[in-house]
Design a protein around this motif. Structure first.
Motif, PDB file in Angstrom:
ATOM      1  N   ARG A 226       0.823  -1.202   0.000  1.00 29.64           N
ATOM      2  CA  ARG A 226       0.000   0.000   0.000  1.00 29.64           C
ATOM      3  C   ARG A 226       0.858   1.252   0.000  1.00 29.64           C
ATOM      4  NH1 ARG A 226      -3.214  -3.673   3.086  1.00 29.64           N
ATOM      5  NH2 ARG A 226      -5.245  -3.674   2.086  1.00 29.64           N
ATOM      6  N   TYR A 229       2.128   1.815  -3.391  1.00 29.41           N
ATOM      7  CA  TYR A 229       1.013   2.263  -4.231  1.00 29.41           C
ATOM      8  C   TYR A 229       0.751   3.744  -3.992  1.00 29.41           C
ATOM      9  CZ  TYR A 229      -3.733   2.546  -6.115  1.00 29.41           C
ATOM     10  OH  TYR A 229      -4.843   2.910  -6.816  1.00 29.41           O
ATOM     11  N   THR A 233       1.253   6.674  -6.702  1.00 30.69           N
ATOM     12  CA  THR A 233       0.114   7.538  -7.022  1.00 30.69           C
ATOM     13  C   THR A 233       0.520   8.994  -6.883  1.00 30.69           C
ATOM     14  OG1 THR A 233      -1.439   5.879  -6.227  1.00 30.69           O
ATOM     15  CG2 THR A 233      -2.254   8.134  -6.394  1.00 30.69           C
ATOM     16  N   ALA A 240      -4.362  13.239  -7.871  1.00 31.09           N
ATOM     17  CA  ALA A 240      -5.055  11.978  -7.626  1.00 31.09           C
ATOM     18  C   ALA A 240      -4.790  11.492  -6.207  1.00 31.09           C
ATOM     19  CB  ALA A 240      -4.620  10.930  -8.650  1.00 31.09           C
ATOM     20  N   TYR A 243      -7.033  13.425  -4.029  1.00 34.79           N
ATOM     21  CA  TYR A 243      -8.386  12.908  -4.253  1.00 34.79           C
ATOM     22  C   TYR A 243      -8.595  11.588  -3.513  1.00 34.79           C
ATOM     23  CZ  TYR A 243     -11.833  10.131  -6.830  1.00 34.79           C
ATOM     24  OH  TYR A 243     -12.852   9.311  -7.160  1.00 34.79           O
ATOM     25  N   ALA A 244      -7.552  10.744  -3.519  1.00 32.87           N
ATOM     26  CA  ALA A 244      -7.684   9.427  -2.901  1.00 32.87           C
ATOM     27  C   ALA A 244      -7.603   9.494  -1.378  1.00 32.87           C
ATOM     28  CB  ALA A 244      -6.597   8.494  -3.433  1.00 32.87           C
ATOM     29  N   GLY A 245      -7.279  10.659  -0.842  1.00 32.71           N
ATOM     30  CA  GLY A 245      -7.189  10.786   0.604  1.00 32.71           C
ATOM     31  C   GLY A 245      -5.882  10.272   1.166  1.00 32.71           C
ATOM     32  N   ILE A 246      -4.852  10.254   0.340  1.00 32.68           N
ATOM     33  CA  ILE A 246      -3.538   9.824   0.821  1.00 32.68           C
ATOM     34  C   ILE A 246      -2.922  10.962   1.624  1.00 32.68           C
ATOM     35  CG2 ILE A 246      -1.187   9.282   0.044  1.00 32.68           C
ATOM     36  CD1 ILE A 246      -2.568   7.846  -2.377  1.00 32.68           C
TER      37      ILE A 246
ATOM     38  N   ALA B 341     -10.149  10.406   2.615  1.00 31.07           N
ATOM     39  CA  ALA B 341     -10.295   8.996   2.991  1.00 31.07           C
ATOM     40  C   ALA B 341     -11.455   8.831   3.971  1.00 31.07           C
ATOM     41  CB  ALA B 341      -8.989   8.490   3.613  1.00 31.07           C
ATOM     42  N   ILE B 371      -8.662   0.662  -7.508  1.00 34.98           N
ATOM     43  CA  ILE B 371      -8.602   0.740  -6.037  1.00 34.98           C
ATOM     44  C   ILE B 371      -8.159   2.121  -5.560  1.00 34.98           C
ATOM     45  CG2 ILE B 371      -8.185  -1.731  -5.743  1.00 34.98           C
ATOM     46  CD1 ILE B 371      -5.203  -0.995  -5.247  1.00 34.98           C
ATOM     47  N   LEU B 372      -8.074   3.086  -6.478  1.00 38.78           N
ATOM     48  CA  LEU B 372      -7.631   4.428  -6.074  1.00 38.78           C
ATOM     49  C   LEU B 372      -8.577   4.980  -5.009  1.00 38.78           C
ATOM     50  CD1 LEU B 372      -5.560   6.708  -6.692  1.00 38.78           C
ATOM     51  CD2 LEU B 372      -7.260   7.664  -8.235  1.00 38.78           C
ATOM     52  N   GLY B 373      -8.014   5.342  -3.875  1.00 39.48           N
ATOM     53  CA  GLY B 373      -8.837   5.840  -2.775  1.00 39.48           C
ATOM     54  C   GLY B 373      -9.364   4.718  -1.899  1.00 39.48           C
ATOM     55  N   HIS B 375      -7.400   1.860  -1.505  1.00 39.46           N
ATOM     56  CA  HIS B 375      -6.271   0.933  -1.399  1.00 39.46           C
ATOM     57  C   HIS B 375      -6.042   0.466   0.033  1.00 39.46           C
ATOM     58  CE1 HIS B 375      -4.672   4.937  -0.728  1.00 39.46           C
ATOM     59  NE2 HIS B 375      -3.678   4.409  -0.062  1.00 39.46           N
ATOM     60  N   ASN B 376      -6.711   1.101   0.994  1.00 39.25           N
ATOM     61  CA  ASN B 376      -6.563   0.617   2.372  1.00 39.25           C
ATOM     62  C   ASN B 376      -7.662  -0.372   2.782  1.00 39.25           C
ATOM     63  OD1 ASN B 376      -4.146   1.836   3.118  1.00 39.25           O
ATOM     64  ND2 ASN B 376      -5.181   3.811   3.427  1.00 39.25           N
TER      65      ASN B 376
END
Lengths: 369, 519
Positions: A226, A229, A233, A240, A243-246, B341, B371-373, B375-376
């Motif tokens: 993860r 990943y 990203t 992105a 957007y994905a909340g990373i 998230a 799985i973008l967003g 991935h957890n």
């Protein structure tokens, strides 16, 4: 297809070969202008790197350094960060490894001391990269600026320490005392000797195995976890990632710390492996060359191992060249190394459009998808 | 139009521009294949086609930005070779790009002068440009204050500057999708200017994918489909249905089947929401609305009036600077922000407006994008990813949303716009959201995919999902929504029921007229 219109095999295989060939040709012309026979010189380099007794061992010793620093650059690069502080992180990593051994080589047995020292090297390297990472993540200070500045700071700190509190007693040169044997990374020729294989003496040591393990680990982290990943990203598209909340603050710091840890681990080879002491400037540019290694290896562990081998051979063969020819000096060898870096690093894609056209002409027309 | 036709009948039409046999490939993709086009002098010639039909490629060839693999270009009957945009300008071709190419920190005059400076010192060029700007203003009503900074101008006027710039010495003017950023009123203004230019003898090539603009403005129209020129028509002798059919190659129904859905409890409650950006500009100013389960609320407005910031706040990308957002039992405020998230965990899915920079990672394959967003998610493995589970999820999404080709190993960049959008939509709907945020769902998407996307949205609505749609396409807003919120300058101009609204009223509201007055 890649962004340069080349199929992948040509991008990662053919193009680097063409780049090296171009560098070799220009180097050959240079040597010819100096007044030596380029083919003879090339033979000397090749023999020096692969054939002479112990030569290949030396080549692999240098290779080990480049694998560590190349991986360090690549890891950061996957998150679109340009860590050019490998030099300083390796230097401070050496401080960590050295401190661990100097503190504990009087009482810890080797099998405990060595892992302890390698861990310290990684920790110190990570800590040195953590600061620019933290500043980038929270203050937006660009790591290209901060990491290069941290190289200078590291150099000054190390000179200060090595010519001051850490200097070997009763000596006038800026280096520490020699480690006790339990603080030496086992030599490869010794270990192979235990199982009955005789090879020539060389500084090659167990660090190569650690470097290869690190390469595998990096591959797993980048493409199978993860964390990797999230890093990729962010590297491809910060938008992105957001957007994905990373959590990008944390990610930047963690990636740079990992990068610094890998650079720091170079000390397991260049300090613990040989010369068993911290010498001033022991990093001698390996950190910087790591950038070229990563570029040439396309930031992939396998590519980095191959590129490291090439640069290892260049370093070792170059030393031989310096020995054998009166007119070819150390500086000339550095020019040759510089040309390779230039063609495979900065000019990596110079031949790509031409190659794409040639491939397009010779490949049979395929049905459009 | 009648005037033009008579002229044609009287003598052989004189052609401002004639293209023949133009072909251009990008790798295996034929962007243009044996394209021919004749444009009559002093006419407005429309080129219509779906996104990806090859319109922009053709115009870029004409303007010298791409070089054609084959084909000839003739201007005023003389064959010419256009190898660069400076060649094109030298041959009297000007182009207004879809995305403005203006230096925002320069004045209008400086922008118009850019590239036409004569000599080392600017004095004489400045005077010449000033005189030219005045002349254009007098003759065509193309007036803009020459000393205003571009960044201080509204979008419509910025476009006017682009036109002024393109007209510098040009008698053929290309406009690539010029109305995307304009209000209906600004669009009308643009059309009037274009008609005036035509009447003065300028030849205009008007690229669009909007049928009603073709009907309203052009004298002739050419239709492109999949890189080929499929038809040429006189606008007066064709209609929207025929053009739509020519564009897609089959009969399409853009009527959306809306079932009656009883709206349920409010899923999203927004109160006095504000967002002030880093520069201190109030982007969102006091929005208050609810979206209920099974309801589709549209946010209409000209792009750049705070809709993007609204979406970002609702999806957790931006933290509000004032007001509150209540969703899934949580209350988000300036003091209690929630990241993207966490918003997902609260049941919010988000199809962003910008799928290239937000919704997808283009170099990633469909698997990784699926799985973008997410991935957890625990079901995707422990320390290492469970690759089989990811592949399974991607396959499910690709199959359910009919993504073509259904190959989960292809990179996102290798899919067409419509299929990229399906990838994003599939992932976000797959998460079974209670609130679906969706921005510009059909931007850059072909008609076939639009139908599909609309019907999936209606299914989600029928299943009780609350949907908030942001769109600049009024037709889309009109055909999908239950209620419509109009935004301008970050403010909520009004909320109207769909049945009580029409395009004219919405257009006026988008320009800031309150709903009572607009009605």
């Amino acid at each position: 297809m890649t962004s340069h219109g080349l199929p992948r095999w040509a991008d990662v295989g053919l193009l680097p070969l063409i780049n090296i060939l171009a560098a070799v040709i220009v180097s050959g012309v240079l040597i010819w202008v100096i007044g030596e026979n380029p083919f003879e010189a090339m033979a000397v380099m090749f023999n020096g790197a692969f054939v002479y007794s112990g030569g290949f061992g030396y080549t692999l010793y240098y290779t080990t350094n480049f694998i560590f620093t190349g991986l360090a650059v690549a890891v950061a690069f996957h998150a679109a960060m340009f860590n050019i502080g490998g030099e300083g992180q390796a230097y401070i990593g050496g401080l960590g490894a050295g401190l661990a051994v100097l503190m504990a080589d009087s009482f810890l047995p080797g099998f405990l001391l060595i892992p302890f020292a390698v861990a310290f090297a990684a920790l110190f390297g990570a800590a040195w990269a953590f600061i620019p990472g933290y500043l980038q993540a929270t203050r937006g200070s660009h790591i290209v600026i901060t990491t290069i500045m941290f190289n200078f700071i590291a150099a000054s700190v190390m000179v200060g320490l090595l010519s001051g509190p850490m200097m070997r007693e009763g000596q006038g040169s800026p280096e520490t005392r020699i480690f006790e044997p339990n603080g030496h990374m086992p030599y490869m020729h010794e270990m192979l000797g235990w199982i009955g294989i005789e090879v020539a003496r060389s500084p090659l040591n167990l660090s190569l195995v650690i470097a290869l393990a690190a390469a595998v680990l990096v591959w797993f982290i980048i493409w199978r976890t993860r964390f990797g990943y999230a890093a990729r990203t962010f590297g491809h598209s910060p938008g992105a990632a957001e957007y994905a909340g990373i959590n990008t603050t944390w990610l930047i710091i963690a990636v740079l710390a990992l990068s610094g840890a890998l650079a720091g681990m170079m000390a397991s080879n260049a300090v613990l492996g040989e010369p068993h002491k911290i010498v001033v400037n022991f990093t001698s540019g390996y950190g910087f060359t790591g950038i070229a290694v990563a570029l040439m290896g396309r930031n992939h562990p396998v590519g980095i191992i191959l590129a490291s081998l090439l640069f290892g051979a260049l370093f070792q063969g170059g030393t031989e060249l310096d020995f054998e020819f009166q007119t070819i000096t150390r500086e000339t060898v550095q020019v040759v190394q510089g040309l390779i870096i230039l063609f495979s690093g900065a000019l990596a894609y110079m031949f790509a459009p031409m190659l794409a056209r040639i491939l397009f002409m010779i490949t049979p027309e395929r049905e459009p998808a | 139009m009648a005037k033009n036709k008579k002229k044609d009948g009287a003598s052989a039409p004189s052609l401002a521009l004639s293209l023949s046999g133009i072909s251009k490939s990008f790798g295996p993709v034929h962007a243009n294949r044996d394209v021919a086009l004749d444009v009559h002098k002093g006419s407005i010639h429309g080129i219509i086609g779906e996104n990806g039909a090859g319109k922009s490629t053709l115009m870029n060839i004409l303007y010298g930005l791409y070089s054609a693999d084959a084909g000839q270009i003739a201007i005023d009957g003389k064959p010419v070779r256009i190898a660069s945009s400076s060649d094109a300008i030298a041959h009297g071709i000007g182009m207004v790009h879809q995305h403005f190419m203006l230096v925002k920190t320069f004045t209008v005059l400086e922008n118009v002068m850019l590239g036409a400076e004569k000599g080392f010192q600017l004095d004489s060029s400045v005077e010449a440009t000033r005189a030219q700007l005045k002349k254009m203003g007098d003759e065509y009503g193309l007036s803009v204050d020459p000393d205003t900074l571009i960044s201080d101008l509204p979008v419509g006027l910025q476009q006017r500057v682009e036109i002024l710039k393109a007209l510098r010495g040009a008698n053929i003017l290309i406009l690539d999708e010029p109305t995307g950023v304009l209000t209906p009123q600004e669009t009308q203004g643009l059309f009037e200017i274009l008609r005036a230019l035509r009447d003065e003898g300028t030849t205009i090539l008007f690229i669009t994918h909007k049928l009603h603009e073709i009907m309203a403005l052009t004298d002739r129209v050419s239709v492109m489909r999949q890189g080929e020129m499929v038809a040429h028509r006189e606008t007066a002798k064709t209609d929207m249905e025929e053009l739509a059919q020519l564009m897609v190659g089959r009969k399409v129904l853009l009527q959306v089947e809306r079932t009656k859905v009883e709206a349920g409890e409010p899923v999203l409650q927004v109160r006095d929401l504000e967002y002030v950006d880093a520069a201190g500009v109030k982007r969102v100013d006091g929005l208050s609305f609810d979206v209920r389960a099974g309801e589709l609320l549209s946010v209409a407005g000209v792009a750049g009036n705070g809709q993007t910031e609204l979406l970002y706040m609702l999806s957790g990308i931006l933290a509000p600077t004032g007001g509150s957002i209540e969703i899934g039992g949580a209350k988000v405020t300036a003091d209690n922000p929630v990241d993207a998230a966490h918003m997902r965990d609260l049941g919010v899915s988000h199809v962003p407006e910008d799928r290239h920079n937000r919704g997808l990672v283009l170099p990633f394959d469909a698997k990784e994008n699926s799985i973008l967003g997410h991935h957890n998610d625990r079901e995707l493995g422990g320390l290492l990813f469970d690759r089989a589970a990811i592949a399974e999820r991607a396959t499910r999404q690709v199959t359910e949303f009919d993504v073509r080709p259904p190959n989960i190993d292809l990179r996102a960049a290798q899919f067409s716009g419509g299929n990229q959008q399906k990838l994003v939509l599939a992932r976000e709907i797959d998460a079974a959201p209670s609130l679906l945020l969706i921005g510009q769902p059909t931007r850059g998407v072909d008609i076939g995919a639009i139908e599909f996307i609309y019907s999936r949205l209606m299914e989600m609505r029928a299943a009780g999902c609350a949907i908030l749609l942001v769109s600049v396409e009024l037709e889309e807003v009109m055909s999908l929504s239950d209620r419509i919120l109009v935004m301008m300058d970050g403010r909520q101009i009004g909320i109207v029921d769909r049945d009580a609204a029409d395009e004219n009223m919405l257009g006026l509201m988008m320009a800031g007229v309150s709903s009572e007055k607009a009605a």
